[in-house]
Design an enzyme around this catalytic site. Structure first.
Site, short mmCIF file in Angstrom:
data_model
loop_
_atom_site.label_atom_id
_atom_site.label_comp_id
_atom_site.label_asym_id
_atom_site.label_seq_id
_atom_site.Cartn_x
_atom_site.Cartn_y
_atom_site.Cartn_z
N LYS A 235 50.64 38.41 35.54
CA LYS A 235 51.22 37.78 36.74
C LYS A 235 51.22 36.26 36.58
O LYS A 235 50.40 35.71 35.85
CB LYS A 235 50.41 38.16 37.98
CG LYS A 235 50.64 39.60 38.43
CD LYS A 235 50.03 39.87 39.80
CE LYS A 235 50.22 41.33 40.17
NZ LYS A 235 49.71 41.67 41.51
N GLU B 165 55.89 39.52 49.40
CA GLU B 165 54.65 40.06 49.97
C GLU B 165 53.83 38.99 50.68
O GLU B 165 53.32 39.21 51.76
CB GLU B 165 53.83 40.71 48.85
CG GLU B 165 52.47 41.21 49.31
CD GLU B 165 51.65 41.86 48.19
OE1 GLU B 165 52.15 41.97 47.06
OE2 GLU B 165 50.51 42.25 48.47
N GLU C 46 55.08 38.31 34.76
CA GLU C 46 55.40 39.12 35.94
C GLU C 46 55.47 38.20 37.16
O GLU C 46 54.48 37.59 37.55
CB GLU C 46 54.35 40.21 36.16
CG GLU C 46 54.65 41.06 37.39
CD GLU C 46 53.67 42.23 37.59
OE1 GLU C 46 53.24 42.85 36.60
OE2 GLU C 46 53.33 42.52 38.75
N GLU D 165 42.58 48.18 40.87
CA GLU D 165 42.74 48.64 42.25
C GLU D 165 42.75 50.16 42.35
O GLU D 165 43.62 50.76 42.99
CB GLU D 165 44.01 48.04 42.86
CG GLU D 165 43.95 46.52 42.90
CD GLU D 165 45.13 45.87 43.62
OE1 GLU D 165 46.23 46.43 43.59
OE2 GLU D 165 44.93 44.79 44.21
N ASP E 172 47.06 36.50 42.90
CA ASP E 172 48.05 37.53 43.23
C ASP E 172 49.25 36.96 43.96
O ASP E 172 49.33 37.06 45.18
CB ASP E 172 47.37 38.61 44.10
CG ASP E 172 48.21 39.86 44.20
OD1 ASP E 172 49.18 39.97 43.44
OD2 ASP E 172 47.89 40.73 45.02
N ARG F 137 37.12 36.01 41.21
CA ARG F 137 38.17 36.94 40.80
C ARG F 137 39.18 36.27 39.88
O ARG F 137 39.74 36.92 38.98
CB ARG F 137 38.87 37.48 42.06
CG ARG F 137 40.13 38.26 41.77
CD ARG F 137 40.64 38.96 43.01
NE ARG F 137 42.05 39.28 42.89
CZ ARG F 137 42.80 39.78 43.85
NH1 ARG F 137 42.26 40.01 45.04
NH2 ARG F 137 44.06 40.05 43.66
C1 GCV Z 1 51.36 47.68 43.48
C2 GCV Z 1 48.69 43.43 45.03
C3 GCV Z 1 49.51 44.17 46.04
C4 GCV Z 1 49.54 45.65 45.73
C5 GCV Z 1 50.08 45.84 44.31
C6 GCV Z 1 49.18 45.07 43.36
C7 GCV Z 1 49.66 45.14 41.93
O1 GCV Z 1 47.36 43.76 45.15
O2 GCV Z 1 49.02 43.93 47.31
O3 GCV Z 1 50.36 46.30 46.67
O4 GCV Z 1 50.14 47.18 43.97
O5 GCV Z 1 49.16 43.72 43.73
O6 GCV Z 1 50.33 44.22 41.52
O7 GCV Z 1 49.38 46.10 41.25
#
Ligand code: GCV
Length: 714
Positions: free
Chosen positions: A372, A405, A399, A303, A377, A348
């Site tokens: 994760k 979120e 993680e 990202e 996500d 993805r």
């Molecule tokens: C810290 C997702 C979230 C982002 C976060 C990212 C990550 O994309 O929306 O805000 O960034 O995960 O875990 O790095």
């Protein structure tokens, strides 16, 4: 008359402030309420404890606080064997306590034994461990037991953490905002540190220690290199000094391009010797400030964050370069596997595996690959990340996200341990065989192991924005200590400590908590749907979004609804993401006969009229599930109303009001998603479903430029 009015106003003022004050302190005190008990317990009357170090002083003050609040007296601290409670390291136990010492010897450094012994005709409790930190954990454990079972006098507990690094990841920015934070701003007051040690830092550390959290990364993984400059390191040191007595180590995120940004180098290439030298010197400097600094957490080539790939290098080059400079200090690297390609528009869900699995066994021994729980996500439900079953030669760290979120921010009551438990218990090979995710991340003998939770903590008076979100912080700690724990048990003990020990209350509210995770899945993303939320802020539904720059940012990419059907085909005739799982698991999810309905549209694209187990079509079931989610929130409101008599009015009311938000938003999710999907399927809503209140155009028109958790668009 005037005087009377003044008097009444004064009384009202006082009572209002008392109510507000009691609400604030109850909310603030988390699960460490130490509620007054009318059962007289003299277990804490005389306590034998050395106070030779800061941790032992912490133990003393916690015992004083708890005893005063629960029993109304301050304990007497002595140093004799005649005390009611004796806290001793095993090296200090006398020969009559040999068998306790033997038990402690078998434990790791943080483990403890709590045992009731009879000596001089009296029952006494001994807490023993190899270390002061172990004694602290034992103390918190005893205090938990006393809150849960006030009558209990006999103890026979042996416990130790199964994971070494039990960490909170704060996504806190240096400007005080928190990425994906829904409980106010950052706790860390960088402006006033290092001089001002806010009382909150201490209470934060107490709360963490009480559940065994022993590590915190203070800043955002979308990192700012300035945290590594002396100006900030001095402040980080102040926090590290504050947390140390509680057994908590501080870690920082390392921005990969820091050598350029704060080191004036031309490159951050991990194979460049100047870069290596820079990190070496920087790391030595960090350790001068914080001798027990934990290490670096890194988000690289993800990202937009810089990383080794910017220089044609790979994850191993980057992670190992940092691992080598940390090693002499016993520091570690947590290298995140949350990556997805900017150029690959296929699936993805497959990309992290592709980037990481080829490097299995190549990472230095002080590297944890932080993965994760799922491959997309932190969705309300995801199957476990295939990497967990595919890198046996590497140390994998879990993680989880504690901040909500994708699960209703801090407005929705969602008990996350159900989600954590589901992933931890997942078998990576076959439903019957061993090799669960929990086993994979747990310590093999004395090796490094870890788990991280993205914190849901901010400077809100109640820490987490929603009183029930405190349960997620608590439970994360409990599961980090022992990933095999049962979520229902955790819910119960949290309720008992936080609200009330009344068995009816605990039974009905724990049931409600346990169900809450499934409810949110139903009203947001039922039947395996995922990633259909609003853009950027991720607030509310947005299944129609299809105009974002990268394909995999768009919800339409994930649900693939068209006039014929819906779902992401990840079978061998689709993206074949299933091939990243073991053959048994791939078969299990891939076969429609065995694939649980909860994962249906995650792995399969199916026609709207596909017949499901209840003999109704997929389309009908979609509407039924969304409706069930809404109905379940209504039921939560009812259950909560019925619990009024058991807890204080202030917290009861606060939670009732939050539940109203949850209901409103659950209906919004149902209505917006079903209106949109109906515009594609052209089918009538199932009879069980309440018809959407507004038009699809209305839902599409909603904008939230100031939603929390992102930088506002001014
Ligand atoms: C810290 C997702 C979230 C982002 C976060 C990212 C990550 O994309 O929306 O805000 O960034 O995960 O875990 O790095």
């Amino acid at each position: 008359m005037k005087l009377l009015n003044k008097y009444i106003t004064f009384l009202l003022f006082i009572s209002f402030n008392l109510i507000t004050y009691s609400q604030i302190t109850k909310d603030y005190d988390l699960w460490l309420q130490y509620t007054k008990t009318y059962i007289y317990n003299d277990l804490l009357k005389n306590i034998s404890l050395d106070t030779n170090n800061e941790t032992e002083k912490v133990i003393k003050s916690e015992l004083e606080l708890a005893s005063l609040k629960m029993y109304g007296f301050k304990p007497k601290f002595t140093n004799t064997g005649n005390a009611d409670l004796i806290l001793k390291k095993n090296s200090e136990l006398d020969s009559s306590q040999k068998n306790i010492s033997e038990k402690v010897n078998k434990l790791n450094n943080e483990g403890f034994v709590i045992e009731t012994i009879k000596n001089s005709g009296k029952q006494r409790i001994i807490i023993s461990s190899k270390t002061s930190i172990g004694l602290l954990y034992g103390t918190f454990r005893l205090l938990r037991e006393l809150q849960i079972s006030p009558n209990k006098k006999e103890f026979n507990i042996i416990d130790e953490p199964k994971l070494k690094v039990r960490m909170l990841n704060h996504w806190d920015n240096l400007d005080g905002t928190i990425e994906r934070g829904y409980a106010g701003n950052s706790l860390w007051n960088w402006q006033k540190l290092p001089e001002l040690i806010d009382r909150r830092y201490i209470d934060y550390a107490r709360a963490n220690a009480s559940v065994g959290i022993n590590a915190v990364t203070l800043n955002n993984v979308n990192a700012n290199a300035l945290i590594l400059t002396p100006y900030y390191l001095e402040k980080v040191k102040a926090l590290a000094d504050t947390f140390r007595p509680f057994g908590i180590k501080v870690y920082l995120t390392a921005r990969f391009s820091a050598p350029i940004e704060i080191g004036n180098l031309k490159t951050a290439d991990p194979l460049n010797t100047e870069v290596q030298q820079w990190w070496n010197e920087k790391t030595n400097e960090v350790y001068k400030y914080i001798p027990d600094f934990g290490g670096y957490l890194v988000k690289a080539n993800s990202e937009g964050q810089p990383g080794p790939q910017n220089y044609g290098r790979n994850h191993v080059d980057g992670a190992n370069m940092l691992a080598k400079v940390l090693k002499p200090h016993n520091g570690i690297v947590m290298w995140r596997a949350f990556v997805y390609s900017e150029t690959d528009s296929s699936d993805r869900a497959k990309q992290a595996y592709r980037e990481f699995v080829p490097y299995d066994g190549k990472f230095e021994e002080n590297v944890l690959v932080q993965v994760k729980n799922g491959a997309i996500d932190f969705q309300p439900r995801e199957p476990f990340h295939p990497i967990f079953g595919a890198m046996p030669q590497s140390k994998l760290m879990m993680e989880f996200q504690i901040t909500q979120e994708y699960l209703g921010f801090s407005s929705h009551l969602v008990f996350l341990p159900k989600l954590y438990e589901e992933v931890l218990k997942s078998s990576t090979k076959n439903k019957e065989k061993e090799n669960t995710v929990a086993q994979i991340i747990s310590s093999r003998s004395n090796e490094l192991s870890g788990i991280a939770g993205v914190a849901n903590i901010g400077n809100d008076l109640n820490w987490t924005g929603h009183p029930f979100a405190q349960a997620n912080w608590y439970s994360f700690g409990r599961l980090a200590w022992n990933p095999e724990l049962n979520s229902e048990q955790i819910a119960k003990e949290w309720l008992q400590q936080t609200f009330s020990n009344n068995s009816d209350f605990v039974a009905s509210i724990s049931k409600m908590m346990i169900k809450s995770r499934e409810s949110v899945v139903k009203y947001m993303t039922p039947l395996g749907l995922h990633h259909i939320m609003g853009t950027d802020h991720h607030y509310g539904p947005g299944p129609w979004v299809n105009n974002l720059a990268r394909p995999e940012w768009n919800p339409v990419y994930y649900h693939k609804a068209d006039k014929n059907g819906i779902g992401f085909d990840r079978t061998s005739i689709g993206s074949n993401a299933l091939s990243q799982y073991s053959p048994e698991i791939s078969q299990y999810f891939g076969d429609l006969k065995s694939c649980p309905e909860e994962y249906l549209l995650w792995f399969h694209h199916l026609p709207w009229d596909y017949k499901m187990k209840n003999d109704r079509t997929l389309w009908d079931n979609l509407g039924i599930k969304y409706q069930e989610g809404v109905n379940e929130v209504r039921n939560m409101i009812k259950i909560w109303n019925d619990s009024k008599k058991y807890i204080d009015t202030e917290r009861h009311q606060e939670i009732s009001q939050l539940l109203e938000i949850q209901l409103k938003e659950a209906i919004w999710w149902k209505d917006a998603c079903m209106s949109y999907f109906q515009s594609i399927s052209n089918l009538p809503y199932p009879k069980e479903m309440e018809i959407p209140i507004y038009s699809l155009e209305y839902y599409k028109s909603l904008k939230f430029p100031y939603a929390p958790g992102i930088k506002p668009h001014w």
